[in-house]
Write a protein that holds these residues in place. Structure first.
Motif, PDB file in Angstrom:
ATOM      1  N   ARG A  35       0.829  -1.205   0.000  1.00 37.01           N
ATOM      2  CA  ARG A  35       0.000   0.000   0.000  1.00 37.01           C
ATOM      3  C   ARG A  35       0.863   1.253   0.000  1.00 37.01           C
ATOM      4  O   ARG A  35       0.468   2.273  -0.559  1.00 37.01           O
ATOM      5  N   LYS A 119      -7.897   5.512  -4.882  1.00 34.54           N
ATOM      6  CA  LYS A 119      -6.534   5.051  -4.622  1.00 34.54           C
ATOM      7  C   LYS A 119      -5.526   5.804  -5.499  1.00 34.54           C
ATOM      8  O   LYS A 119      -4.457   6.192  -5.029  1.00 34.54           O
ATOM      9  N   ASN A 123      -2.460   8.189  -4.275  1.00 36.31           N
ATOM     10  CA  ASN A 123      -1.087   7.960  -4.735  1.00 36.31           C
ATOM     11  C   ASN A 123      -0.476   9.169  -5.427  1.00 36.31           C
ATOM     12  O   ASN A 123       0.742   9.282  -5.492  1.00 36.31           O
ATOM     13  N   GLN A 134      -2.830   8.031   4.183  1.00 32.37           N
ATOM     14  CA  GLN A 134      -2.735   6.565   4.159  1.00 32.37           C
ATOM     15  C   GLN A 134      -2.704   5.993   5.577  1.00 32.37           C
ATOM     16  O   GLN A 134      -3.392   5.016   5.874  1.00 32.37           O
TER      17      GLN A 134
END
Length: 181
Positions: A35, A119, A123, A134
């Motif tokens: 992740r 996501k 990022n 996160q």
């Protein structure tokens, strides 16, 4: 075998117990590293380094939290340290001018936005916001823990969370209207 027994055997340098703990936690810790890193090879390296570090420092484990939580912190710190060394050049913002985030604020997104888009937006955040978002949203840490992990104040953690959320909402808003890239 109970986790407490395994840890005690690891403290006695029992290799079989170390393998048992590794098998029990490797997959989950690999997911944590992925992740953060998004690269299987880097995640595998961090995973291995984290287990080595955990077994070298197992005497420091006092059982105040589960072994998995203790190990997860080692993996998270290792992942962040790896990313920091990879990207040493980042510009610091003066965050004293930003208002403090309230984690109770609305985190919903429109129905047309997929989890993958969220996501991707996370990022694309600048790393100092990405780490806080996160750790807060995905890993479930509170601001006190985030502050300790990242060596920042709780106020800075809250501010970065708010700022990161604002960036994410802007990125997703642009996508939903077809004006974004």
């Amino acid at each position: 075998m109970l986790q407490v027994e395994l840890v005690e055997r690891c403290k006695a340098n029992d290799r079989k117990a170390q393998m048992d703990l590794y098998r029990k936690y490797a997959e989950g810790m690999f997911c944590v590293a992925m992740r953060f890193l998004g690269n299987e090879h880097d995640a595998e390296d961090i995973l291995q380094e984290s287990f080595v570090k955990a077994f070298q420092r197992i005497e420091q484990y006092r059982g105040e939290v589960s072994f998995g939580a203790w190990l997860k912190r080692i993996v998270v710190n290792g992942s962040i340290d790896f990313l920091k060394t990879k990207k040493m050049n980042s510009i610091a913002l003066n965050e004293g001018y930003m208002r403090v985030a309230d984690e109770q604020e609305d985190w919903t997104v429109s129905d047309g936005v997929s989890l993958d888009k969220v996501k991707q937006a996370i990022n694309r955040l600048p790393e100092k916001y990405r780490y806080v978002v996160q750790l807060f949203l995905v890993e479930g840490y509170d601001h006190n823990e985030i502050a300790e992990i990242l060596n920042i104040t709780e106020t800075t953690s809250r501010t970065r969370l708010l700022r990161g959320k604002g960036y994410i909402k802007e990125m997703l808003k642009d996508k939903s209207y077809g004006t974004g890239s």
